[in-house]
Each structure stands twice: as C-alpha cells, then as structure tokens.
Write a protein that holds these residues in place. Sequence first.
Motif, PDB file in Angstrom:
ATOM      1  N   LEU A   1       0.875  -1.179   0.000  1.00  0.00           N
ATOM      2  CA  LEU A   1       0.000   0.000   0.000  1.00  0.00           C
ATOM      3  C   LEU A   1       0.912   1.228   0.000  1.00  0.00           C
ATOM      4  N   TRP A   2       1.687   1.386  -1.034  1.00  0.00           N
ATOM      5  CA  TRP A   2       2.632   2.498  -1.232  1.00  0.00           C
ATOM      6  C   TRP A   2       3.773   2.452  -0.211  1.00  0.00           C
ATOM      7  N   CYS A   3       4.109   1.309   0.311  1.00  0.00           N
ATOM      8  CA  CYS A   3       5.021   1.342   1.453  1.00  0.00           C
ATOM      9  C   CYS A   3       6.263   0.463   1.354  1.00  0.00           C
ATOM     10  N   VAL A   4       6.245  -0.598   0.561  1.00  0.00           N
ATOM     11  CA  VAL A   4       7.362  -1.541   0.639  1.00  0.00           C
ATOM     12  C   VAL A   4       8.511  -1.024  -0.251  1.00  0.00           C
ATOM     13  N   ASN A   5       9.092   0.094   0.154  1.00  0.00           N
ATOM     14  CA  ASN A   5      10.071   0.787  -0.691  1.00  0.00           C
ATOM     15  C   ASN A   5      11.289  -0.071  -1.008  1.00  0.00           C
ATOM     16  N   ILE A   6      11.760  -0.864  -0.042  1.00  0.00           N
ATOM     17  CA  ILE A   6      12.965  -1.673  -0.295  1.00  0.00           C
ATOM     18  C   ILE A   6      12.627  -3.044  -0.880  1.00  0.00           C
ATOM     19  N   GLY A   7      11.345  -3.289  -1.150  1.00  0.00           N
ATOM     20  CA  GLY A   7      10.943  -4.594  -1.675  1.00  0.00           C
ATOM     21  C   GLY A   7      10.782  -5.618  -0.551  1.00  0.00           C
ATOM     22  N   TYR A   8      10.272  -6.771  -0.959  1.00  0.00           N
ATOM     23  CA  TYR A   8       9.964  -7.830   0.010  1.00  0.00           C
ATOM     24  C   TYR A   8      11.182  -8.728   0.246  1.00  0.00           C
ATOM     25  N   GLY A   9      11.123  -9.436   1.355  1.00  0.00           N
ATOM     26  CA  GLY A   9      12.065 -10.529   1.576  1.00  0.00           C
ATOM     27  C   GLY A   9      13.430 -10.120   2.098  1.00  0.00           C
ATOM     28  N   ARG A  10      13.547  -8.961   2.741  1.00  0.00           N
ATOM     29  CA  ARG A  10      14.842  -8.545   3.257  1.00  0.00           C
ATOM     30  C   ARG A  10      15.032  -9.092   4.673  1.00  0.00           C
ATOM     31  N   ASN A  11      15.833 -10.150   4.757  1.00  0.00           N
ATOM     32  CA  ASN A  11      16.029 -10.828   6.042  1.00  0.00           C
ATOM     33  C   ASN A  11      16.688  -9.943   7.083  1.00  0.00           C
ATOM     34  N   GLU A  12      17.426  -8.917   6.621  1.00  0.00           N
ATOM     35  CA  GLU A  12      18.080  -8.024   7.590  1.00  0.00           C
ATOM     36  C   GLU A  12      17.046  -7.405   8.530  1.00  0.00           C
ATOM     37  N   LEU A  13      15.859  -7.117   7.997  1.00  0.00           N
ATOM     38  CA  LEU A  13      14.837  -6.491   8.833  1.00  0.00           C
ATOM     39  C   LEU A  13      14.258  -7.509   9.822  1.00  0.00           C
ATOM     40  N   ALA A  14      14.106  -8.748   9.340  1.00  0.00           N
ATOM     41  CA  ALA A  14      13.633  -9.808  10.242  1.00  0.00           C
ATOM     42  C   ALA A  14      14.651 -10.020  11.360  1.00  0.00           C
ATOM     43  N   ASP A  15      15.939  -9.980  11.010  1.00  0.00           N
ATOM     44  CA  ASP A  15      16.982 -10.161  12.022  1.00  0.00           C
ATOM     45  C   ASP A  15      16.976  -9.016  13.026  1.00  0.00           C
ATOM     46  N   ALA A  16      16.782  -7.800  12.524  1.00  0.00           N
ATOM     47  CA  ALA A  16      16.742  -6.632  13.424  1.00  0.00           C
ATOM     48  C   ALA A  16      15.587  -6.774  14.415  1.00  0.00           C
ATOM     49  N   ALA A  17      14.433  -7.235  13.915  1.00  0.00           N
ATOM     50  CA  ALA A  17      13.274  -7.417  14.797  1.00  0.00           C
ATOM     51  C   ALA A  17      13.561  -8.508  15.828  1.00  0.00           C
ATOM     52  N   ASN A  18      14.142  -9.586  15.363  1.00  0.00           N
ATOM     53  CA  ASN A  18      14.469 -10.710  16.241  1.00  0.00           C
ATOM     54  C   ASN A  18      15.415 -10.266  17.366  1.00  0.00           C
ATOM     55  N   ARG A  19      16.488  -9.578  16.967  1.00  0.00           N
ATOM     56  CA  ARG A  19      17.461  -9.100  17.972  1.00  0.00           C
ATOM     57  C   ARG A  19      16.791  -8.199  18.991  1.00  0.00           C
ATOM     58  N   GLN A  20      15.969  -7.262  18.474  1.00  0.00           N
ATOM     59  CA  GLN A  20      15.351  -6.284  19.375  1.00  0.00           C
ATOM     60  C   GLN A  20      14.347  -6.950  20.315  1.00  0.00           C
ATOM     61  N   MET A  21      13.596  -7.920  19.796  1.00  0.00           N
ATOM     62  CA  MET A  21      12.607  -8.605  20.647  1.00  0.00           C
ATOM     63  C   MET A  21      13.285  -9.345  21.783  1.00  0.00           C
ATOM     64  N   ARG A  22      14.468  -9.879  21.498  1.00  0.00           N
ATOM     65  CA  ARG A  22      15.181 -10.602  22.557  1.00  0.00           C
ATOM     66  C   ARG A  22      15.773  -9.642  23.580  1.00  0.00           C
ATOM     67  N   GLU A  23      16.194  -8.474  23.121  1.00  0.00           N
ATOM     68  CA  GLU A  23      16.869  -7.536  24.024  1.00  0.00           C
ATOM     69  C   GLU A  23      15.879  -6.721  24.851  1.00  0.00           C
ATOM     70  N   LEU A  24      14.922  -6.123  24.171  1.00  0.00           N
ATOM     71  CA  LEU A  24      13.898  -5.310  24.840  1.00  0.00           C
ATOM     72  C   LEU A  24      12.680  -5.272  23.922  1.00  0.00           C
ATOM     73  N   PRO A  25      11.716  -6.187  24.138  1.00  0.00           N
ATOM     74  CA  PRO A  25      10.594  -6.276  23.200  1.00  0.00           C
ATOM     75  C   PRO A  25       9.671  -5.077  23.290  1.00  0.00           C
ATOM     76  N   TYR A  26       9.576  -4.508  24.480  1.00  0.00           N
ATOM     77  CA  TYR A  26       8.696  -3.360  24.653  1.00  0.00           C
ATOM     78  C   TYR A  26       9.148  -2.560  25.848  1.00  0.00           C
ATOM     79  N   TYR A  27       9.170  -1.282  25.713  1.00  0.00           N
ATOM     80  CA  TYR A  27       9.033  -0.383  26.843  1.00  0.00           C
ATOM     81  C   TYR A  27       8.486   0.924  26.322  1.00  0.00           C
ATOM     82  N   ASN A  28       7.828   1.667  27.213  1.00  0.00           N
ATOM     83  CA  ASN A  28       7.175   2.887  26.737  1.00  0.00           C
ATOM     84  C   ASN A  28       8.131   4.074  26.810  1.00  0.00           C
ATOM     85  N   THR A  29       7.686   5.142  26.180  1.00  0.00           N
ATOM     86  CA  THR A  29       8.482   6.373  26.188  1.00  0.00           C
ATOM     87  C   THR A  29       7.743   7.495  26.929  1.00  0.00           C
ATOM     88  N   PHE A  30       6.771   7.081  27.754  1.00  0.00           N
ATOM     89  CA  PHE A  30       6.082   8.052  28.629  1.00  0.00           C
ATOM     90  C   PHE A  30       6.967   8.256  29.863  1.00  0.00           C
TER      91      PHE A  30
END
Length: 465
Positions: free
Chosen positions: A62-91
């Motif tokens: 929907l006008w958004c996948v600028n770098i195209g599909y299937g970039r594992n680097e982004l999946a890896d970044a999400a994986n790393r971040q979820m293991r380190e700190l999956p959530y905290y707020n900025t309030f």
Amino acid sequence: MSAITNHLPTSELQALDAAHHMHPFTSNTELAEKGVRVITRANGVYLTDSEGNQILDAMAGLWCVNIGYGRNELADAANRQMRELPYYNTFFQSTHVPAIALAKKIAELTPGDLNNVFFACSGSEANDTNIRIVRTYWAEKGKPEKSVIISRNNAYHGSSMGSGSLGGMAPMHAQGGLPIADIHHIDQPHWWAEGGDMDREEFGLACAQKLEKAILELGEDRIAAFIGEPVQGAGGVVIPPASYWPEIQRICDKYEILLIADEVICGFGRTGNWFGCETYNIRPDIMTIAKGLSSGYQPIGASVMTDEVAAVIGTTEFAHGYTYSGHPVACAVALENLRIIEDEGLVEHVRDVAGPHLKTLWEGLEDHPLVGEARVIGMMGSVAMVPNKSSRAAFASDPGTVGKICRDFCYENNLVMRHVGDRMIISPPLILSIDEIDILIARVRRSLDQTYAELQAQDMLKAAS
Ligand code: PXG
C-alpha cells in the motif's frame, strides 16, 4: 521457525476469511461472494498468491514496501530487538536506544531544522498528533482561536476521526460524522480533472490562491495550519503544476500559517529525493511520515517538527501519546530499513536510473488509444483513461467502471495496478530494476489493450455529456 503457513486450499481460506475477517474500504458482503485473493509470500517486487501466481506488485503493498519484500536483515533486526527489549514505553521519563537512534536518524535525513520526532504507529495517528500539535502550538503562543486547519478536497491523510477529517474524501465524510470541527477544504491542484480551460500552470496558481482566499474569508487570526501531500497519492497520483507549491509556500509565510507536509507516501525516496518537499522546494514546519519509514515491515509513523515548533510545544505538558509510540521493535526495523535505503543508494537509483527509465516508458503510454495523459514523478505514476483522446472528457459510465475493468485485466496479467476512478496508478518498490520496469510496462500495455477491446465490444467508448 513457526510461521503462519498455508496448509489449506484457497477456497477454504476464502470461506474462513469471509466468515470472520472484515476488510478495510471494502463491501464485505460483495467480497465474500466474489472470493478474496490470498497472498502467501513475497520476494523482491513479486507477490505469490495461494494459487502459486507470481504477481508484480506495482503498488509496493500500500505504497510502502520501498525496499521490496524478503529482506532478512529487517527480520533479524526485529528478532534481535525482541530478545533484548521487546517493549518499553516512552512516557514516564523513560526512553530506549532504538527510539533515540531512530529519532536522531530521522533528524539527520529530514531537511532544515526538522529535528524533533514524535512517534506514532501509522500515518493516521501521526496526523491526529499534528492536529493537536498545531492547535496546542497556537494556544501556547496565546492565540487559541487559531484552530482551523486548511486541507484540500480529495486529499488523503488517514482514516481515524481526525486524519479522516483532514482528508478530503467525500465517501469517507459521508459516514460516521466527519469532518470534526474547524477543518476546511479547498480545491485540489488536479488540472486533468478540474482545470477547465486554463493551462496547467495558470490553474496551479489559481488553486494555490484559493488558500489565500480561504484565509481571508475565514479570518487570518483563526487559521492554524495548512496540510498537503506534496503529490496526492490515494487521490490518484495528482502531480501538481510547478506553479502550485511555491505559491502555497508564499501564502503560508505571509500569513504565518504552519505548513504540514504529509510525506507518508512521498517520503523515503518515492519522488527521487528523500522527501517530496525537497522535490517541490517546500519548507514544512511539520512533516508526517510513515509507510516507507519501515518499508511497511513494522507499523510506525511520526510527526517531525522544527526546533521552533518543538520549543513551543515543549513549554507545556503535551497531553498526547500512544502505548506504542516509538515501539522498540518498530524503531529497530525502521533503522535497518533506512540503512538499506542509504547503503544501497535507493534514492539515487530512483533519481538517476529507474525513475528516468520509467518516465520514458510511462509517458510513452500516451500513444495508446485509451490514454489521455500519462504522468510520473520518481516512482509514482498515473494514467488517465479517456473515451476520446481529443478532449479530457470523462466516460459516460459511472466513474470507476472503466477503472475496475482495467484493474481486473491487470490482475489477470499478474500485475497489481490500482484504479482511482478511471485513472490507473502505480507506486512500485523503489528497487525496481530496468528489466522489471520493462516487464511492468509490457503488462500495463497488455491490460490497456484488453480494456480498450472490452470497451469497444461493450460500446463503452462514449464520453459523458
Ligand atoms: N497520509 C497519506 C498521504 C497517506 O497516503 C495516510 C496518511 C495514513 O496512513 P495510515 O498508516 O494510517 O494508513 C496515508 C495512507 C489507498 C490507500 O487506497 C492509501 C493509504 C492508506 C490506505 C489506502 O491508496 N494511505
């Protein structure tokens, strides 16, 4: 790795979807009868559906996948971040590294002193934030009566109560009590549809001057801001005349009105620069970003404001924010996406390589008997289909009838190309190669040929009187 993979036949998936899943901007009853398309995976610029078809996605999702599909680097970044700190707020006096790093990166990439980032999860949320920012800004400056925001008809700024009100989509305003108070709409710079006898530049200037007229009519002391997409996307890829934005900028400067550039589609390379406001020389006080910020791999958006706006907002407790503002996983993924755009030179690819090639072939579509106008900027383009090339008259059929016929042929030809009324539009991934552009254009031509033949067969090549 567990993933939601498809073990069911298409018909069963369609029946389950029809039973339980309500789709946005869709007549769900009609869709249930027809059967929904099930997309199962994607790579590069191609989608795969549950029948195994390889479909060229000329809308980048929907006008958004600028770098195209299937970039594992982004999946890896999400994986790393979820293991380190999956959530905290900025309030509550807290922050975290991904939000800090992404805010800094956005401040570097955006022009001028747009250095201050308020995170949201979508373009709609960011534009809701903008309504509150501009009104709070003027209230803090002792001018609370400056609350009116001027937008354009046929603009799209989102689908929440606030952002849907900023937008100028008549079918949206017809449902659910939109727009909210103090949002005013002026004409759009859509020369093809509304330019009448004026030439393009004359019309662009006249449209921009409607902003000045509205300011004077509503009262200068009541206007908080003007909002516009540098190029209207959902409205039909409406590329404004060159005369339009300089005049809008002049008027905003003259009357000290905050200018909000909604870069949700135009941002992150789409127009051949990092931001549409660079392509059009606009100096916004606030920028809305989303979509290409993460290439759609995670839901994230933001309002980016100048030092001056941030300083004024900062003098009070701005009572606004979302649980997922600056979500660490979304921020980490967005950072990796921006790294790829930069390291792989995707903005330069659009500006110097893919964009010029697409422009030559796209504008060449004007030789087709069904095409009145074919325009493109960077990697977003539109084709106005016409019954008769000698005028800009619309078809006699209901608006969108011909567009739908063409869209369905596109699907048959394994091409996702959208229709807005009887305009066909594209906004492909920025990674599109020269060869893929040639494939895209061949599929577009075949779909236009089939549409033309169908219209001839049904005696539909008639202009509205
Ligand atoms: N601003 C602009 C310019 C957009 O195009 C939004 C804000 C809202 O973003 P979110 O993330 O809340 O959707 C958009 C979204 C279409 C279509 O049919 C376009 C959008 C969304 C859904 C459908 O072209 N643009």
